[in-house]
Scaffold this motif. Structure first.
Motif, PDB file in Angstrom:
ATOM      1  N   UNK A 117     -41.938 -24.864 -32.207  1.00  0.00           N
ATOM      2  CA  UNK A 117     -42.655 -25.251 -30.994  1.00  0.00           C
ATOM      3  C   UNK A 117     -42.461 -24.171 -29.943  1.00  0.00           C
ATOM      4  N   UNK A 118     -43.575 -23.732 -29.372  1.00  0.00           N
ATOM      5  CA  UNK A 118     -43.528 -22.742 -28.294  1.00  0.00           C
ATOM      6  C   UNK A 118     -44.090 -23.368 -27.025  1.00  0.00           C
ATOM      7  N   UNK A 119     -43.698 -22.831 -25.899  1.00  0.00           N
ATOM      8  CA  UNK A 119     -44.202 -23.263 -24.613  1.00  0.00           C
ATOM      9  C   UNK A 119     -45.730 -23.197 -24.625  1.00  0.00           C
ATOM     10  N   UNK A 120     -46.386 -24.283 -24.264  1.00  0.00           N
ATOM     11  CA  UNK A 120     -47.840 -24.323 -24.220  1.00  0.00           C
ATOM     12  C   UNK A 120     -48.495 -24.821 -25.491  1.00  0.00           C
ATOM     13  N   UNK A 121     -47.711 -25.200 -26.507  1.00  0.00           N
ATOM     14  CA  UNK A 121     -48.288 -25.745 -27.750  1.00  0.00           C
ATOM     15  C   UNK A 121     -48.773 -27.177 -27.522  1.00  0.00           C
ATOM     16  N   UNK A 122     -49.818 -27.541 -28.236  1.00  0.00           N
ATOM     17  CA  UNK A 122     -50.282 -28.930 -28.257  1.00  0.00           C
ATOM     18  C   UNK A 122     -49.453 -29.648 -29.312  1.00  0.00           C
ATOM     19  N   UNK A 123     -48.840 -30.773 -28.926  1.00  0.00           N
ATOM     20  CA  UNK A 123     -47.873 -31.433 -29.805  1.00  0.00           C
ATOM     21  C   UNK A 123     -48.032 -32.947 -29.842  1.00  0.00           C
ATOM     22  N   UNK A 124     -47.675 -33.491 -30.991  1.00  0.00           N
ATOM     23  CA  UNK A 124     -47.436 -34.922 -31.153  1.00  0.00           C
ATOM     24  C   UNK A 124     -46.017 -35.113 -30.640  1.00  0.00           C
ATOM     25  N   UNK A 166     -35.017 -33.670 -21.691  1.00  0.00           N
ATOM     26  CA  UNK A 166     -35.140 -33.317 -23.114  1.00  0.00           C
ATOM     27  C   UNK A 166     -34.617 -34.423 -24.029  1.00  0.00           C
ATOM     28  N   UNK A 167     -33.548 -35.105 -23.656  1.00  0.00           N
ATOM     29  CA  UNK A 167     -32.978 -36.125 -24.532  1.00  0.00           C
ATOM     30  C   UNK A 167     -33.861 -37.362 -24.663  1.00  0.00           C
ATOM     31  N   UNK A 168     -34.867 -37.512 -23.814  1.00  0.00           N
ATOM     32  CA  UNK A 168     -35.786 -38.647 -23.931  1.00  0.00           C
ATOM     33  C   UNK A 168     -36.951 -38.363 -24.876  1.00  0.00           C
ATOM     34  N   UNK A 169     -37.008 -37.142 -25.400  1.00  0.00           N
ATOM     35  CA  UNK A 169     -38.058 -36.775 -26.357  1.00  0.00           C
ATOM     36  C   UNK A 169     -37.404 -36.696 -27.731  1.00  0.00           C
ATOM     37  N   UNK A 170     -37.744 -37.659 -28.591  1.00  0.00           N
ATOM     38  CA  UNK A 170     -37.114 -37.760 -29.916  1.00  0.00           C
ATOM     39  C   UNK A 170     -37.673 -36.748 -30.907  1.00  0.00           C
ATOM     40  N   UNK A 171     -38.899 -36.303 -30.727  1.00  0.00           N
ATOM     41  CA  UNK A 171     -39.476 -35.350 -31.661  1.00  0.00           C
ATOM     42  C   UNK A 171     -40.731 -34.701 -31.110  1.00  0.00           C
ATOM     43  N   UNK A 172     -40.924 -33.436 -31.449  1.00  0.00           N
ATOM     44  CA  UNK A 172     -42.138 -32.687 -31.114  1.00  0.00           C
ATOM     45  C   UNK A 172     -42.657 -32.049 -32.390  1.00  0.00           C
ATOM     46  N   UNK A 173     -43.950 -32.198 -32.635  1.00  0.00           N
ATOM     47  CA  UNK A 173     -44.572 -31.663 -33.850  1.00  0.00           C
ATOM     48  C   UNK A 173     -45.836 -30.921 -33.444  1.00  0.00           C
TER      49      UNK A 173
END
Length: 188
Positions: A117-124, A166-173
């Motif tokens: 994951x990079x800054x500015x990526x579209x993510x689930x 950050x700890x409130x985000x369980x996953x980024x895809x």
């Protein structure tokens, strides 16, 4: 050429090996030193991967998410995706308009857990609290105290961004592909 491969029998050999996991390049299923190998045949690597369409992802306000209690890689529906090598890739149908004009309601977006994951990526994004999910553009930030934050940024200016520790985000895809229907949607 394809004609030469057909005439020589090489094409028939490749086709016969499709679907036979663990076949080595010599057809024996063993590597040079006798160990068992598990690699796709050359023909399989040319075929599009079938990616499970796991559910819908909110392009709006986060909402509760369920994978319908299916095991990983299992779904009722699949989409074919060329150029996707990640065996854990999955797809979700966009619901809402917060990611317009880039993504519209009904689009199918394919996500790859293997893609960095990079800054500015579209993510689930899977949120820790209430196991909600959303689809947003992601930005990594820090507050004045140095706490890591993630900004969930809609591309539609009618929606406000949301910033979470950050700890409130369980996953980024990361999104790697989108499939869009052209023309009017069929009646349901």
């Amino acid at each position: 050429s394809l004609d030469d491969a057909y005439r020589s029998g090489a094409l028939a050999s490749l086709i016969a090996r499709v679907g036979e996991p663990g076949r080595g390049t010599d057809g024996s299923g063993e590597g040079k030193s006798g160990e068992r190998v598990d690699r796709a045949s050359p023909l399989e690597s040319l075929l599009p991967r079938e990616v499970p369409l796991i559910n819908k992802v909110a392009a709006g306000y986060p909402r509760a998410f369920t994978d319908l209690d299916y095991p990983a890689r299992i779904a009722d529906e699949y989409v074919r995706c060329p150029d996707i090598a990640d065996p854990d890739a999955f797809a979700a149908r966009v619901v809402g308009d917060s990611m317009e004009p880039d993504y519209r309601e009904g689009d199918i977006v394919v996500f790859s857990p293997a893609k960095p994951i990079r800054d500015g990526d579209d993510c689930f994004a899977r949120l820790e609290r209430d196991q909600e999910t959303t689809f947003k553009r992601i930005y990594f930030e820090k507050d004045s105290a140095g706490v890591e934050l993630i900004r969930l940024q809609p591309t539609n200016s009618r929606y406000a961004p949301r910033t979470l520790p950050r700890e409130e985000v369980a996953g980024l895809y990361a999104a790697v592909s989108a499939i869009r229907r052209i023309g009017p949607r069929p009646p349901e």
